[in-house]
Scaffold this motif. Structure first.
Motif, PDB file in Angstrom:
ATOM      1  N   LEU A 188      41.419  40.427  26.706  1.00 59.87           N
ATOM      2  CA  LEU A 188      40.727  41.024  27.851  1.00 59.87           C
ATOM      3  C   LEU A 188      41.611  40.992  29.095  1.00 59.87           C
ATOM      4  O   LEU A 188      41.648  41.951  29.871  1.00 59.87           O
ATOM      5  N   GLU A 189      42.328  39.890  29.274  1.00 59.82           N
ATOM      6  CA  GLU A 189      43.258  39.814  30.407  1.00 59.82           C
ATOM      7  C   GLU A 189      44.341  40.879  30.272  1.00 59.82           C
ATOM      8  O   GLU A 189      44.737  41.504  31.265  1.00 59.82           O
ATOM      9  N   TYR A 190      44.814  41.096  29.062  1.00 59.23           N
ATOM     10  CA  TYR A 190      45.834  42.115  28.820  1.00 59.23           C
ATOM     11  C   TYR A 190      45.306  43.500  29.203  1.00 59.23           C
ATOM     12  O   TYR A 190      46.015  44.299  29.810  1.00 59.23           O
ATOM     13  N   LEU A 191      44.052  43.790  28.863  1.00 61.94           N
ATOM     14  CA  LEU A 191      43.452  45.069  29.250  1.00 61.94           C
ATOM     15  C   LEU A 191      43.437  45.237  30.769  1.00 61.94           C
ATOM     16  O   LEU A 191      43.765  46.310  31.284  1.00 61.94           O
ATOM     17  N   LEU A 192      43.062  44.180  31.484  1.00 57.68           N
ATOM     18  CA  LEU A 192      43.064  44.249  32.944  1.00 57.68           C
ATOM     19  C   LEU A 192      44.468  44.517  33.473  1.00 57.68           C
ATOM     20  O   LEU A 192      44.654  45.331  34.382  1.00 57.68           O
ATOM     21  N   GLU A 193      45.457  43.837  32.907  1.00 58.45           N
ATOM     22  CA  GLU A 193      46.842  43.991  33.355  1.00 58.45           C
ATOM     23  C   GLU A 193      47.374  45.394  33.087  1.00 58.45           C
ATOM     24  O   GLU A 193      48.130  45.934  33.904  1.00 58.45           O
ATOM     25  N   THR A 194      46.993  45.986  31.966  1.00 60.44           N
ATOM     26  CA  THR A 194      47.501  47.324  31.637  1.00 60.44           C
ATOM     27  C   THR A 194      46.757  48.419  32.408  1.00 60.44           C
ATOM     28  O   THR A 194      47.324  49.468  32.670  1.00 60.44           O
ATOM     29  N   ARG A 195      45.513  48.172  32.767  1.00 62.59           N
ATOM     30  CA  ARG A 195      44.725  49.176  33.490  1.00 62.59           C
ATOM     31  C   ARG A 195      44.952  49.145  35.002  1.00 62.59           C
ATOM     32  O   ARG A 195      44.778  50.152  35.679  1.00 62.59           O
ATOM     33  N   HIS A 196      45.293  47.980  35.510  1.00 67.39           N
ATOM     34  CA  HIS A 196      45.398  47.796  36.967  1.00 67.39           C
ATOM     35  C   HIS A 196      46.702  47.063  37.273  1.00 67.39           C
ATOM     36  O   HIS A 196      46.816  45.865  37.042  1.00 67.39           O
ATOM     37  N   SER A 197      47.663  47.782  37.819  1.00 62.61           N
ATOM     38  CA  SER A 197      49.009  47.228  38.017  1.00 62.61           C
ATOM     39  C   SER A 197      49.013  45.946  38.837  1.00 62.61           C
ATOM     40  O   SER A 197      49.806  45.037  38.567  1.00 62.61           O
ATOM     41  N   PHE A 198      48.129  45.833  39.807  1.00 57.68           N
ATOM     42  CA  PHE A 198      48.123  44.633  40.649  1.00 57.68           C
ATOM     43  C   PHE A 198      47.609  43.390  39.911  1.00 57.68           C
ATOM     44  O   PHE A 198      47.735  42.281  40.421  1.00 57.68           O
ATOM     45  N   MET A 199      47.063  43.577  38.715  1.00 56.81           N
ATOM     46  CA  MET A 199      46.605  42.434  37.921  1.00 56.81           C
ATOM     47  C   MET A 199      47.699  41.895  36.993  1.00 56.81           C
ATOM     48  O   MET A 199      47.476  40.939  36.270  1.00 56.81           O
ATOM     49  N   ALA A 200      48.880  42.490  37.016  1.00 57.55           N
ATOM     50  CA  ALA A 200      49.983  42.024  36.165  1.00 57.55           C
ATOM     51  C   ALA A 200      50.409  40.635  36.624  1.00 57.55           C
ATOM     52  O   ALA A 200      50.743  40.429  37.785  1.00 57.55           O
ATOM     53  N   ARG A 201      50.405  39.696  35.698  1.00 61.02           N
ATOM     54  CA  ARG A 201      50.719  38.304  36.042  1.00 61.02           C
ATOM     55  C   ARG A 201      52.210  38.040  36.128  1.00 61.02           C
ATOM     56  O   ARG A 201      52.617  37.005  36.621  1.00 61.02           O
ATOM     57  N   ASN A 202      53.040  38.939  35.684  1.00 63.72           N
ATOM     58  CA  ASN A 202      54.477  38.723  35.764  1.00 63.72           C
ATOM     59  C   ASN A 202      55.089  39.485  36.931  1.00 63.72           C
ATOM     60  O   ASN A 202      56.285  39.744  36.949  1.00 63.72           O
ATOM     61  N   ASP A 203      54.272  39.852  37.901  1.00 61.15           N
ATOM     62  CA  ASP A 203      54.733  40.633  39.048  1.00 61.15           C
ATOM     63  C   ASP A 203      55.641  39.775  39.921  1.00 61.15           C
ATOM     64  O   ASP A 203      55.194  38.847  40.575  1.00 61.15           O
ATOM     65  N   GLU A 204      56.919  40.091  39.925  1.00 62.54           N
ATOM     66  CA  GLU A 204      57.891  39.297  40.666  1.00 62.54           C
ATOM     67  C   GLU A 204      57.835  39.551  42.164  1.00 62.54           C
ATOM     68  O   GLU A 204      58.372  38.774  42.942  1.00 62.54           O
ATOM     69  N   THR A 205      57.191  40.625  42.598  1.00 66.80           N
ATOM     70  CA  THR A 205      57.087  40.892  44.030  1.00 66.80           C
ATOM     71  C   THR A 205      55.987  40.058  44.682  1.00 66.80           C
ATOM     72  O   THR A 205      55.932  39.968  45.903  1.00 66.80           O
ATOM     73  N   ALA A 206      55.133  39.453  43.877  1.00 68.83           N
ATOM     74  CA  ALA A 206      53.992  38.725  44.425  1.00 68.83           C
ATOM     75  C   ALA A 206      54.432  37.549  45.292  1.00 68.83           C
ATOM     76  O   ALA A 206      53.950  37.370  46.392  1.00 68.83           O
ATOM     77  N   SER A 207      55.320  36.755  44.802  1.00 66.79           N
ATOM     78  CA  SER A 207      55.770  35.591  45.553  1.00 66.79           C
ATOM     79  C   SER A 207      56.938  34.948  44.825  1.00 66.79           C
ATOM     80  O   SER A 207      57.218  35.269  43.675  1.00 66.79           O
ATOM     81  N   GLN A 208      57.569  34.040  45.489  1.00 65.38           N
ATOM     82  CA  GLN A 208      58.679  33.338  44.863  1.00 65.38           C
ATOM     83  C   GLN A 208      58.192  32.164  44.024  1.00 65.38           C
ATOM     84  O   GLN A 208      58.945  31.596  43.268  1.00 65.38           O
ATOM     85  N   PHE A 209      56.953  31.774  44.176  1.00 63.42           N
ATOM     86  CA  PHE A 209      56.365  30.718  43.365  1.00 63.42           C
ATOM     87  C   PHE A 209      55.188  31.282  42.600  1.00 63.42           C
ATOM     88  O   PHE A 209      54.630  32.303  42.967  1.00 63.42           O
ATOM     89  N   LYS A 210      54.833  30.618  41.542  1.00 60.34           N
ATOM     90  CA  LYS A 210      53.687  31.075  40.756  1.00 60.34           C
ATOM     91  C   LYS A 210      52.405  30.534  41.386  1.00 60.34           C
ATOM     92  O   LYS A 210      52.245  29.336  41.552  1.00 60.34           O
ATOM     93  N   ASN A 211      51.500  31.458  41.719  1.00 62.43           N
ATOM     94  CA  ASN A 211      50.215  31.034  42.258  1.00 62.43           C
ATOM     95  C   ASN A 211      49.268  30.714  41.097  1.00 62.43           C
ATOM     96  O   ASN A 211      49.637  30.801  39.935  1.00 62.43           O
ATOM     97  N   MET A 212      48.040  30.372  41.419  1.00 58.20           N
ATOM     98  CA  MET A 212      47.068  29.975  40.393  1.00 58.20           C
ATOM     99  C   MET A 212      46.813  31.106  39.396  1.00 58.20           C
ATOM    100  O   MET A 212      46.702  30.872  38.200  1.00 58.20           O
ATOM    101  N   TYR A 213      46.707  32.341  39.879  1.00 63.68           N
ATOM    102  CA  TYR A 213      46.466  33.458  38.972  1.00 63.68           C
ATOM    103  C   TYR A 213      47.660  33.676  38.050  1.00 63.68           C
ATOM    104  O   TYR A 213      47.492  33.880  36.847  1.00 63.68           O
ATOM    105  N   GLN A 214      48.855  33.642  38.589  1.00 65.71           N
ATOM    106  CA  GLN A 214      50.042  33.844  37.766  1.00 65.71           C
ATOM    107  C   GLN A 214      50.185  32.739  36.712  1.00 65.71           C
ATOM    108  O   GLN A 214      50.646  32.992  35.610  1.00 65.71           O
TER     109      GLN A 214
END
Length: 158
Positions: free
Chosen positions: A5-31
């Motif tokens: 289900l998480e994979y579906l969210l990530e593929t349907r909505h780009s901002f839900m991708a957990r490997n997004d390197e632009t998000a931050s230099q550290f991994k937040n709780m969601y990542q």
């Protein structure tokens, strides 16, 4: 939430991708942990994400939302986020009982629309069973405050 289900969210909505390197230099709780909710809220979360994308499409701009954490707290969905180039802030002050103060990131008109969408779906979560997605009731008589339908209440807690 199940990985599929998480994979579906990530593929349907780009901002839900957990490997997004632009998000931050550290991994937040969601990542780090993904969606810390039960599968019954998948449709609710997917609808929230769809509405966010509709706002970006309406304004013809690229998503600048960064998801910080998706979890359940005191029976309700919490969708914490900030916007690219803006600092991460405290998201909420919550306590058992009547006190809860939710803080939404400030910003432009797009960001305000997104805050309203998140607020709407967080409120909707208080009526949706976390386990199966059916209509549910906020149960505060258990060890953990949660929203369950009568069937899931019987299967899981009686």
């Amino acid at each position: 939430m199940k990985a599929a289900l998480e994979y579906l969210l990530e593929t349907r909505h780009s901002f839900m991708a957990r490997n997004d390197e632009t998000a931050s230099q550290f991994k937040n709780m969601y990542q780090q942990f993904g969606c810390e909710i039960d599968d019954g809220w998948y449709s609710l979360l997917n609808s929230l994400c769809e509405e966010i994308m509709q706002v970006y499409n309406k304004h013809a701009c690229q998503p600048d939302i960064i998801v910080d954490q998706v979890k359940e707290k005191f029976g309700g969905l919490r969708f914490y986020y900030h916007f690219y180039g803006r600092p991460v802030q405290i998201h909420a002050f919550d306590a058992v009982g009547d006190f809860s103060s939710r803080l939404y990131p400030a910003g432009n008109a797009v960001h305000k629309e997104i805050a309203n969408i998140v607020r709407k779906w967080e409120n909707e979560s208080l009526t949706v069973c976390e386990k199966c997605g059916a209509r549910g009731l906020l149960r505060n008589d258990l060890l953990w405050i949660c929203v369950l339908c009568d069937d899931c209440m019987e299967k899981n807690y009686e």
